[in-house]
Design a protein around this motif. Sequence first.
Motif, PDB file in Angstrom:
ATOM      1  N   THR A  92      73.874 -13.491   9.726  1.00 36.00           N
ATOM      2  CA  THR A  92      73.159 -14.757   9.836  1.00 36.00           C
ATOM      3  C   THR A  92      73.518 -15.640   8.658  1.00 36.00           C
ATOM      4  O   THR A  92      73.915 -15.154   7.596  1.00 36.00           O
ATOM      5  N   MET A  93      73.354 -16.936   8.858  1.00 38.00           N
ATOM      6  CA  MET A  93      73.632 -17.893   7.801  1.00 38.00           C
ATOM      7  C   MET A  93      72.627 -19.026   7.858  1.00 38.00           C
ATOM      8  O   MET A  93      72.251 -19.481   8.935  1.00 38.00           O
TER       9      MET A  93
ATOM     10  N   ASN B 153      72.832 -19.190   2.153  1.00 41.34           N
ATOM     11  CA  ASN B 153      72.327 -17.826   2.302  1.00 41.34           C
ATOM     12  C   ASN B 153      72.951 -17.129   3.502  1.00 41.34           C
ATOM     13  O   ASN B 153      73.140 -17.738   4.557  1.00 41.34           O
ATOM     14  N   THR B 154      73.245 -15.855   3.324  1.00 47.37           N
ATOM     15  CA  THR B 154      73.768 -15.035   4.407  1.00 47.37           C
ATOM     16  C   THR B 154      73.054 -13.684   4.420  1.00 47.37           C
ATOM     17  O   THR B 154      72.463 -13.266   3.418  1.00 47.37           O
ATOM     18  N   TYR B 155      73.145 -13.038   5.564  1.00 45.91           N
ATOM     19  CA  TYR B 155      72.576 -11.687   5.696  1.00 45.91           C
ATOM     20  C   TYR B 155      73.489 -10.876   6.600  1.00 45.91           C
ATOM     21  O   TYR B 155      73.965 -11.373   7.633  1.00 45.91           O
TER      22      TYR B 155
ATOM     23  N   SER C 131      80.631 -17.673   8.137  1.00 49.74           N
ATOM     24  CA  SER C 131      80.792 -18.950   7.443  1.00 49.74           C
ATOM     25  C   SER C 131      80.565 -20.078   8.440  1.00 49.74           C
ATOM     26  O   SER C 131      80.521 -19.849   9.650  1.00 49.74           O
ATOM     27  N   ARG C 132      80.388 -21.257   7.927  1.00 47.28           N
ATOM     28  CA  ARG C 132      80.197 -22.416   8.792  1.00 47.28           C
ATOM     29  C   ARG C 132      80.820 -23.642   8.159  1.00 47.28           C
ATOM     30  O   ARG C 132      80.871 -23.768   6.933  1.00 47.28           O
ATOM     31  N   ASP C 133      81.262 -24.530   9.014  1.00 39.54           N
ATOM     32  CA  ASP C 133      81.764 -25.833   8.597  1.00 39.54           C
ATOM     33  C   ASP C 133      80.902 -26.863   9.309  1.00 39.54           C
ATOM     34  O   ASP C 133      81.118 -27.161  10.492  1.00 39.54           O
ATOM     35  N   ASN C 134      79.928 -27.376   8.611  1.00 40.43           N
ATOM     36  CA  ASN C 134      78.993 -28.313   9.243  1.00 40.43           C
ATOM     37  C   ASN C 134      79.684 -29.611   9.651  1.00 40.43           C
ATOM     38  O   ASN C 134      79.278 -30.254  10.619  1.00 40.43           O
TER      39      ASN C 134
ATOM     40  N   GLU D  62      65.325 -22.948   7.849  1.00 38.90           N
ATOM     41  CA  GLU D  62      66.480 -23.027   6.948  1.00 38.90           C
ATOM     42  C   GLU D  62      67.311 -21.750   7.055  1.00 38.90           C
ATOM     43  O   GLU D  62      68.527 -21.780   7.057  1.00 38.90           O
ATOM     44  N   PHE D  63      66.610 -20.606   7.180  1.00 36.52           N
ATOM     45  CA  PHE D  63      67.264 -19.304   7.207  1.00 36.52           C
ATOM     46  C   PHE D  63      66.419 -18.399   8.079  1.00 36.52           C
ATOM     47  O   PHE D  63      65.197 -18.416   7.992  1.00 36.52           O
ATOM     48  N   TYR D  64      67.047 -17.618   8.946  1.00 32.86           N
ATOM     49  CA  TYR D  64      66.276 -16.849   9.925  1.00 32.86           C
ATOM     50  C   TYR D  64      66.881 -15.477  10.103  1.00 32.86           C
ATOM     51  O   TYR D  64      68.100 -15.344  10.300  1.00 32.86           O
TER      52      TYR D  64
END
Length: 123
Positions: A50-51, A57-59, A71-74, A103-105
């Motif tokens: 997750t991100m 934040n990542t998990y 990763s992400r590219d918004n 924000e983070f889940y």
Amino acid sequence: QVQLVASGGALVQAGDSLRLSCAASGRSFDTYAMGWFRQAPGKGIELVATMSRSGTNTYYPESLKGRFTISRDNAKSTLYLQMDGLKPEDTAVYSCAAKSGAEFYLGYNYDYWGQGTQVTVSS
């Protein structure tokens, strides 16, 4: 509302690397916390990574730490999953998901799901 399209799945050999992509369209991508899940044949859905919305934040489940990277590219409205050192037990359909209002889940109750992409790892 957001639409998610996962891609990049393939048939690979054990030890190979693969990068999955999840293209989002619709509402602003950066308003969603994102996650990758997988489901192997005959098994339940498993959280892969997750991100947070910002990407800060990542998990990862302990079993996948060190091999998988989210990763992400918004700016491109795209989520990625880099998978290294693939094993036959990584064979599954991989799906991306979006969670609004967070924000983070870390749960499984995502609001939107992509259709999944097949990853098959041969030994």
